[in-house]
Scaffold this motif. Sequence first.
Motif, PDB file in Angstrom:
ATOM      1  N   GLY A 101       0.820  -1.209   0.000  1.00  0.00           N
ATOM      2  CA  GLY A 101       0.000   0.000   0.000  1.00  0.00           C
ATOM      3  C   GLY A 101       0.850   1.253   0.000  1.00  0.00           C
ATOM      4  O   GLY A 101       0.573   2.214  -0.724  1.00  0.00           O
ATOM      5  N   SER A 102       1.901   1.246   0.792  1.00  0.00           N
ATOM      6  CA  SER A 102       2.814   2.386   0.837  1.00  0.00           C
ATOM      7  C   SER A 102       3.511   2.589  -0.509  1.00  0.00           C
ATOM      8  O   SER A 102       3.690   3.719  -0.969  1.00  0.00           O
ATOM      9  CB  SER A 102       3.849   2.166   1.950  1.00  0.00           C
ATOM     10  N   ALA A 103       3.892   1.493  -1.147  1.00  0.00           N
ATOM     11  CA  ALA A 103       4.522   1.583  -2.470  1.00  0.00           C
ATOM     12  C   ALA A 103       3.565   2.195  -3.491  1.00  0.00           C
ATOM     13  O   ALA A 103       3.985   2.983  -4.352  1.00  0.00           O
ATOM     14  CB  ALA A 103       4.980   0.196  -2.926  1.00  0.00           C
ATOM     15  N   ALA A 104       2.285   1.852  -3.395  1.00  0.00           N
ATOM     16  CA  ALA A 104       1.293   2.431  -4.310  1.00  0.00           C
ATOM     17  C   ALA A 104       1.212   3.942  -4.136  1.00  0.00           C
ATOM     18  O   ALA A 104       1.131   4.689  -5.120  1.00  0.00           O
ATOM     19  CB  ALA A 104      -0.076   1.781  -4.081  1.00  0.00           C
ATOM     20  N   VAL A 105       1.260   4.406  -2.899  1.00  0.00           N
ATOM     21  CA  VAL A 105       1.245   5.849  -2.647  1.00  0.00           C
ATOM     22  C   VAL A 105       2.509   6.489  -3.218  1.00  0.00           C
ATOM     23  O   VAL A 105       2.447   7.546  -3.865  1.00  0.00           O
ATOM     24  CB  VAL A 105       1.109   6.152  -1.138  1.00  0.00           C
ATOM     25  N   LEU A 106       3.661   5.859  -3.000  1.00  0.00           N
ATOM     26  CA  LEU A 106       4.917   6.394  -3.528  1.00  0.00           C
ATOM     27  C   LEU A 106       4.856   6.533  -5.047  1.00  0.00           C
ATOM     28  O   LEU A 106       5.251   7.561  -5.604  1.00  0.00           O
ATOM     29  CB  LEU A 106       6.090   5.494  -3.119  1.00  0.00           C
ATOM     30  N   ILE A 107       4.331   5.518  -5.715  1.00  0.00           N
ATOM     31  CA  ILE A 107       4.251   5.576  -7.173  1.00  0.00           C
ATOM     32  C   ILE A 107       3.327   6.697  -7.630  1.00  0.00           C
ATOM     33  O   ILE A 107       3.611   7.396  -8.610  1.00  0.00           O
ATOM     34  CB  ILE A 107       3.820   4.202  -7.747  1.00  0.00           C
ATOM     35  N   THR A 108       2.223   6.929  -6.917  1.00  0.00           N
ATOM     36  CA  THR A 108       1.334   8.031  -7.322  1.00  0.00           C
ATOM     37  C   THR A 108       1.983   9.381  -7.074  1.00  0.00           C
ATOM     38  O   THR A 108       1.757  10.331  -7.830  1.00  0.00           O
ATOM     39  CB  THR A 108      -0.039   7.972  -6.626  1.00  0.00           C
ATOM     40  N   LEU A 109       2.808   9.487  -6.020  1.00  0.00           N
ATOM     41  CA  LEU A 109       3.533  10.739  -5.786  1.00  0.00           C
ATOM     42  C   LEU A 109       4.589  10.968  -6.877  1.00  0.00           C
ATOM     43  O   LEU A 109       4.773  12.103  -7.342  1.00  0.00           O
ATOM     44  CB  LEU A 109       4.174  10.743  -4.398  1.00  0.00           C
ATOM     45  N   LEU A 110       5.271   9.905  -7.294  1.00  0.00           N
ATOM     46  CA  LEU A 110       6.223  10.025  -8.404  1.00  0.00           C
ATOM     47  C   LEU A 110       5.499  10.402  -9.688  1.00  0.00           C
ATOM     48  O   LEU A 110       5.976  11.233 -10.466  1.00  0.00           O
ATOM     49  CB  LEU A 110       7.002   8.717  -8.583  1.00  0.00           C
ATOM     50  N   ASN A 111       4.327   9.801  -9.912  1.00  0.00           N
ATOM     51  CA  ASN A 111       3.509  10.148 -11.070  1.00  0.00           C
ATOM     52  C   ASN A 111       3.137  11.631 -11.038  1.00  0.00           C
ATOM     53  O   ASN A 111       3.220  12.317 -12.057  1.00  0.00           O
ATOM     54  CB  ASN A 111       2.254   9.274 -11.096  1.00  0.00           C
ATOM     55  N   LEU A 112       2.728  12.114  -9.868  1.00  0.00           N
ATOM     56  CA  LEU A 112       2.381  13.524  -9.726  1.00  0.00           C
ATOM     57  C   LEU A 112       3.566  14.404 -10.117  1.00  0.00           C
ATOM     58  O   LEU A 112       3.427  15.350 -10.898  1.00  0.00           O
ATOM     59  CB  LEU A 112       1.955  13.823  -8.287  1.00  0.00           C
ATOM     60  N   ALA A 113       4.756  14.076  -9.612  1.00  0.00           N
ATOM     61  CA  ALA A 113       5.946  14.872  -9.919  1.00  0.00           C
ATOM     62  C   ALA A 113       6.261  14.828 -11.420  1.00  0.00           C
ATOM     63  O   ALA A 113       6.592  15.866 -12.015  1.00  0.00           O
ATOM     64  CB  ALA A 113       7.135  14.366  -9.109  1.00  0.00           C
ATOM     65  N   LEU A 114       6.130  13.664 -12.024  1.00  0.00           N
ATOM     66  CA  LEU A 114       6.410  13.551 -13.462  1.00  0.00           C
ATOM     67  C   LEU A 114       5.395  14.329 -14.296  1.00  0.00           C
ATOM     68  O   LEU A 114       5.774  15.059 -15.221  1.00  0.00           O
ATOM     69  CB  LEU A 114       6.412  12.075 -13.884  1.00  0.00           C
ATOM     70  N   VAL A 115       4.127  14.192 -13.986  1.00  0.00           N
ATOM     71  CA  VAL A 115       3.090  14.898 -14.743  1.00  0.00           C
ATOM     72  C   VAL A 115       3.300  16.408 -14.630  1.00  0.00           C
ATOM     73  O   VAL A 115       3.296  17.123 -15.637  1.00  0.00           O
ATOM     74  CB  VAL A 115       1.672  14.489 -14.271  1.00  0.00           C
ATOM     75  N   TRP A 116       3.495  16.889 -13.399  1.00  0.00           N
ATOM     76  CA  TRP A 116       3.691  18.322 -13.214  1.00  0.00           C
ATOM     77  C   TRP A 116       4.976  18.787 -13.905  1.00  0.00           C
ATOM     78  O   TRP A 116       5.017  19.863 -14.500  1.00  0.00           O
ATOM     79  CB  TRP A 116       3.683  18.676 -11.726  1.00  0.00           C
ATOM     80  N   GLY A 117       6.013  17.986 -13.828  1.00  0.00           N
ATOM     81  CA  GLY A 117       7.268  18.323 -14.509  1.00  0.00           C
ATOM     82  C   GLY A 117       7.100  18.404 -16.011  1.00  0.00           C
ATOM     83  O   GLY A 117       7.563  19.363 -16.650  1.00  0.00           O
ATOM     84  N   PHE A 118       6.437  17.415 -16.611  1.00  0.00           N
ATOM     85  CA  PHE A 118       6.234  17.416 -18.054  1.00  0.00           C
ATOM     86  C   PHE A 118       5.367  18.589 -18.497  1.00  0.00           C
ATOM     87  O   PHE A 118       5.638  19.218 -19.536  1.00  0.00           O
ATOM     88  CB  PHE A 118       5.609  16.112 -18.537  1.00  0.00           C
ATOM     89  N   VAL A 119       4.347  18.893 -17.738  1.00  0.00           N
ATOM     90  CA  VAL A 119       3.457  19.992 -18.127  1.00  0.00           C
ATOM     91  C   VAL A 119       4.179  21.336 -18.033  1.00  0.00           C
ATOM     92  O   VAL A 119       4.092  22.168 -18.936  1.00  0.00           O
ATOM     93  CB  VAL A 119       2.160  19.997 -17.277  1.00  0.00           C
ATOM     94  N   PHE A 120       4.911  21.565 -16.932  1.00  0.00           N
ATOM     95  CA  PHE A 120       5.498  22.894 -16.736  1.00  0.00           C
ATOM     96  C   PHE A 120       6.912  23.043 -17.282  1.00  0.00           C
ATOM     97  O   PHE A 120       7.347  24.146 -17.567  1.00  0.00           O
ATOM     98  CB  PHE A 120       5.454  23.274 -15.259  1.00  0.00           C
ATOM     99  N   LEU A 121       7.620  21.941 -17.450  1.00  0.00           N
ATOM    100  CA  LEU A 121       8.988  22.026 -17.960  1.00  0.00           C
ATOM    101  C   LEU A 121       9.109  21.534 -19.389  1.00  0.00           C
ATOM    102  O   LEU A 121      10.165  21.683 -20.006  1.00  0.00           O
ATOM    103  CB  LEU A 121       9.947  21.229 -17.055  1.00  0.00           C
ATOM    104  N   GLY A 122       8.026  20.949 -19.897  1.00  0.00           N
ATOM    105  CA  GLY A 122       7.998  20.501 -21.288  1.00  0.00           C
ATOM    106  C   GLY A 122       8.681  19.196 -21.433  1.00  0.00           C
ATOM    107  O   GLY A 122       9.129  18.690 -22.340  1.00  0.00           O
TER     108      GLY A 122
END
Length: 122
Positions: A101-122
Motif C-alpha cells: 500500500g505504501s509503495a502504491a502511494v509512492l508511485i502516485t507521488l512520483l507520477n504527480l511529480a512527473l506529470v507536473w514536470g512534463f506539463v510545466f517544464l515541457g
Amino acid sequence: MESPFKGKTGLKRIWNAFHYSLDGLRAAYKHEDAFRQEVLLAIVLLPIALFSPISGVEKALLIGSVFLVLIVELVNSAVEATVDRISLESHKLAKRAKDIGSAAVLITLLNLALVWGFVFLG
C-alpha cells in the motif's frame, strides 16, 4: 454474513453512500497524518493547476494526478486499518500488505511529480 445496509436501493442507497463517504473522508483526515499532508499539498497545487495558462487537457492531467494521490492514500489507509483490525501482532503478510500500500502511494507521488514536470517544464 452480508451487511444489513446492502438491501437499500434507489435514492436512499445513494444518500447513505454519500454520508458514508463523508464519514470516511473525515476519519482519514482525523486519523491519518499522511492524508492530512496530501490534502495540504492538494490545497496548494489545485489552485496552481486551475489558474495556470495551460490547456484544459494539461489542467486535467495536473488535477487528476493530485486526486490520484488522495485516492490511493485513502485505499492505503483502509488496508492498514483492516490489517490492524485483524491483529496488531507483527506478521510478514501484514507487513507485506502495508508495504505494498505504501509503495502504491509512492508511485502516485512520483507520477504527480512527473506529470507536473512534463506539463510545466515541457
